[in-house]
Design a protein around this motif. Structure first.
Motif, PDB file in Angstrom:
ATOM      1  N   THR A  59     -21.383   3.716  26.167  1.00  0.00           N
ATOM      2  CA  THR A  59     -22.807   3.408  26.285  1.00  0.00           C
ATOM      3  C   THR A  59     -22.971   1.915  26.523  1.00  0.00           C
ATOM      4  N   THR A  61     -25.847  -1.107  26.766  1.00  0.00           N
ATOM      5  CA  THR A  61     -27.217  -1.569  26.559  1.00  0.00           C
ATOM      6  C   THR A  61     -27.274  -2.983  27.106  1.00  0.00           C
ATOM      7  N   ARG A  63     -29.809  -6.300  27.959  1.00  0.00           N
ATOM      8  CA  ARG A  63     -31.116  -6.855  27.621  1.00  0.00           C
ATOM      9  C   ARG A  63     -31.181  -8.321  28.017  1.00  0.00           C
ATOM     10  N   THR A  73     -35.289  -3.687  27.786  1.00  0.00           N
ATOM     11  CA  THR A  73     -33.915  -3.292  27.507  1.00  0.00           C
ATOM     12  C   THR A  73     -33.593  -2.011  28.262  1.00  0.00           C
ATOM     13  N   LYS A  74     -32.387  -1.949  28.833  1.00  0.00           N
ATOM     14  CA  LYS A  74     -31.926  -0.764  29.554  1.00  0.00           C
ATOM     15  C   LYS A  74     -30.697  -0.209  28.844  1.00  0.00           C
ATOM     16  N   THR A  75     -30.595   1.115  28.816  1.00  0.00           N
ATOM     17  CA  THR A  75     -29.421   1.764  28.246  1.00  0.00           C
ATOM     18  C   THR A  75     -28.961   2.857  29.195  1.00  0.00           C
ATOM     19  N   CYS A 156     -26.871  -1.015  34.184  1.00  0.00           N
ATOM     20  CA  CYS A 156     -27.648   0.227  34.232  1.00  0.00           C
ATOM     21  C   CYS A 156     -28.531   0.169  35.457  1.00  0.00           C
TER      22      CYS A 156
END
Length: 157
Positions: A59, A61, A63, A73-75, A156
């Motif tokens: 994963t 994340t 930011r 923020t993108k995940t 992302c």
């Protein structure tokens, strides 16, 4: 005689606890969670990249730094192969890693950015932060493999 038995029992108990906390050869069944990432203080755009590798799930994340409030923020998620995970786990030496100080050198002091690696096995957790592009003594292969996975999932969309 009783004090001798007490000491022997203590040594056996302590030796057992220590070996169960730091397995010799990690496998995915051990449940090691790896966190790694980079950050840059003087940066425009997405400046903080945090990765969590839990089994074969990766994963990201990303930011902005705290100055830029217009970005959200993108995940996103990806996976790595079981073979890649096994190779990565083969580079982990928990005993050496856990002996490292929390900070090596002066990360991001001269606008060079910072990297970190955090290993968590059960309740044991240790994070080492260091200058971007440098490494962690005794964990060079781990840092190199983590960088490869970070490059593969570098943003992302």
């Amino acid at each position: 005689m009783k004090p001798g038995l007490f000491v022997a029992g203590f040594i056996l108990l302590f030796g057992h606890c220590t070996s169960s906390l730091v397995p010799k050869k990690l496998t995915d069944a051990d449940g090691l969670v790896i966190r790694t990432g980079t950050s840059a203080g003087m940066c425009v755009g997405y400046c903080v990249f945090d990765y969590v590798l839990n089994g074969t799930n990766l994963t990201l994340t990303q930011r902005p730094n705290s100055v830029q409030s217009n970005l959200t923020t993108k995940t996103c998620q990806s996976t790595i192969s079981q073979s890649d995970l096994n190779d990565l786990l083969g580079t982990v030496d928990l005993a050496t890693f856990f002996k490292q100080p929390a900070v090596l050198g002066c990360p991001d002091c001269a606008d060079g950015g910072a990297e970190y690696v955090e290993l968590q096995l059960g309740e044991q957790k240790h994070r080492v932060t260091f200058q971007y592009g440098q490494t962690i003594p005794g964990s060079e292969a781990l840092v190199d493999k983590l960088r490869t996975h970070r490059v593969a999932l570098n943003e992302c969309k």
